[in-house]
Design an enzyme around this catalytic site. Structure first.
Site, PDB file in Angstrom:
ATOM      1  N   HIS A  36      -3.978  -0.949   0.520  1.00 13.43           N
ATOM      2  CA  HIS A  36      -3.190  -0.581  -0.947  1.00 13.43           C
ATOM      3  C   HIS A  36      -1.734  -0.685  -0.398  1.00 13.43           C
ATOM      4  O   HIS A  36      -0.604  -0.925  -1.333  1.00 13.43           O
ATOM      5  CB  HIS A  36      -3.575   0.648  -1.328  1.00 13.43           C
ATOM      6  CG  HIS A  36      -3.164   1.118  -2.660  1.00 13.43           C
ATOM      7  ND1 HIS A  36      -4.043   0.819  -3.530  1.00 13.43           N
ATOM      8  CD2 HIS A  36      -1.938   1.375  -2.558  1.00 13.43           C
ATOM      9  CE1 HIS A  36      -3.751   1.870  -4.569  1.00 13.43           C
ATOM     10  NE2 HIS A  36      -2.451   1.696  -4.266  1.00 13.43           N
ATOM     11  N   GLU A  37      -1.169   0.329   0.462  1.00 13.26           N
ATOM     12  CA  GLU A  37       0.112   0.592   0.598  1.00 13.26           C
ATOM     13  C   GLU A  37       1.320  -0.996   0.942  1.00 13.26           C
ATOM     14  O   GLU A  37       2.248  -0.318   0.832  1.00 13.26           O
ATOM     15  CB  GLU A  37       0.567   2.476   1.602  1.00 13.26           C
ATOM     16  CG  GLU A  37      -0.312   3.185   0.971  1.00 13.26           C
ATOM     17  CD  GLU A  37       0.000   3.515   0.135  1.00 13.26           C
ATOM     18  OE1 GLU A  37       0.986   3.828  -0.765  1.00 13.26           O
ATOM     19  OE2 GLU A  37      -1.330   4.082  -1.456  1.00 13.26           O
ATOM     20  N   HIS A  51       2.148  -2.452  -1.722  1.00  9.48           N
ATOM     21  CA  HIS A  51       3.368  -1.380  -2.314  1.00  9.48           C
ATOM     22  C   HIS A  51       4.249  -2.225  -1.549  1.00  9.48           C
ATOM     23  O   HIS A  51       5.574  -2.662  -1.748  1.00  9.48           O
ATOM     24  CB  HIS A  51       3.588  -0.563  -2.215  1.00  9.48           C
ATOM     25  CG  HIS A  51       2.165   0.518  -3.576  1.00  9.48           C
ATOM     26  ND1 HIS A  51       2.016  -0.301  -4.549  1.00  9.48           N
ATOM     27  CD2 HIS A  51       0.892   1.251  -2.995  1.00  9.48           C
ATOM     28  CE1 HIS A  51       1.501   0.385  -4.655  1.00  9.48           C
ATOM     29  NE2 HIS A  51       0.752   1.009  -4.108  1.00  9.48           N
TER      30      HIS A  51
HETATM   31 ZN   LIG Z   1      -0.335   2.761  -4.217  1.00  3.12          ZN
END
Ligand SMILES: [Zn+2]
Length: 310
Positions: free
Chosen positions: A66-67, A70
């Site tokens: 998830h990171e 980003h």
């Molecule tokens: Zn996030």
């Protein structure tokens, strides 16, 4: 996603970015093992603690991915990323500086929850095609990833959904500060709402209110409230600094030949960041066409900063 300063043990580096682990992550890992082991025991696992441990590793790999989403989006927009931190309630990717456009903010934020939802969906689809021991772990991982994806889309800062809301409002209203204030206030509303979760859960389960749920809700509420307050503070700070405009501090005398160029229209946080990233005693201010319009002394920027923050 966050602009907070990192801290923690360094696990390694990914694409030139430090991966840090806060000690609080280990606390949450233990809590998750204690929570999930009895569930695995109920469905007939011979080593329920081992299954729970594998699940916790799978979950933190999911948070990491998830990171990484980003990070990848920030890289696409050439925004510098200093670290990825895994902690008690998930993770955060520290992007240096604010997004320059609403589209940047929207995409760097939304890719995280979309990754969690995709991981949840994939686990759900793959689970029935795996051996029973793996199936249980995949189903639990699907459940947690889907919850993480949905919760992160809640439109209040500091959640990813809050950044999405800020990006949309910023695009519509053309006012980044106002967009931040609205998204942060929404975060505060959700922080207070989170406190009602244990009562809602107790009602749906038909049980009394559980102490663990109260503790978790308080932790989530504190995380949301402090993140929202921090966003409000950062906005007020940026607004105070916005009175510093490079062009207004310009001196008519020409800059030395080796002076680095700086756009004359830079102001506030963007001006301070440019000066900090490229330190020099004097800069040559240039207009949109790259033509010199004057010189700027770093000491004058420092003095203006002190006046603005006094
Ligand atoms: Zn996030």
């Amino acid at each position: 996603m966050s602009t907070r300063l990192p801290g923690g043990l360094r696990l390694g580096r990914v694409a030139g970015v430090d991966v840090l682990v806060r000690p609080s992550l280990l606390v949450m890992a233990v809590v998750l093992v204690v929570l999930f082991a009895p569930q695995f025991e109920l469905v007939g696992y011979s080593s329920p603690v081992l299954a729970a441990l594998v699940l916790v590793v799978v979950l933190y790999v999911s948070v990491f991915l998830h990171e990484c989403a980003h990070l990848a989006a920030a890289r696409l927009y050439r925004m510098p990323v200093s670290s990825i931190t895994l902690h008690l309630l998930g993770g955060e990717t520290v992007i240096e500086g604010e997004s320059r456009t609403p589209a940047q903010e929207l995409w760097t934020s939304v890719v995280g929850p979309l990754t969690s939802l995709a991981l949840g969906g994939l686990s759900l689809v793959a689970a029935p095609h795996t051996p029973p021991a793996v199936e249980g772990i995949l189903l639990a991982s699907a459940y947690v990833n889907l919850v993480v994806g949905v919760v992160n889309l809640v439109p209040g800062l500091p959640l990813d959904g809050g950044h999405v809301l800020r990006a949309v409002l910023w695009g519509l209203l053309r006012d980044q500060s106002l967009a931040t204030v609205v998204a942060a206030r929404c975060g505060q509303v959700f922080a207070v709402a989170a406190l009602s979760l244990p009562f809602v859960l107790a009602r749906t389960r038909g049980t009394s209110v559980q102490l663990f749920d109260v503790a978790l809700a308080a932790l989530i509420a504190w995380f949301l409230w402090s993140g929202a307050v921090q966003s409000l503070r950062a906005t007020r700070w940026a607004e105070a600094l916005d009175v510093i405009v490079a062009r207004e501090l310009a001196l008519a005398e020409p800059a030395p030949d080796d002076a680095p160029p700086l756009p004359a229209d830079l102001r506030g946080v963007a001006l301070l960041r440019s000066v900090a990233m490229n330190p020099a005693p004097v800069y040559v201010l240039v207009d949109d066409g790259g033509r010199p319009v004057g010189s700027l002394r770093a000491s004058d920027v420092d003095a203006a900063y002190r006046r603005a923050t006094d």
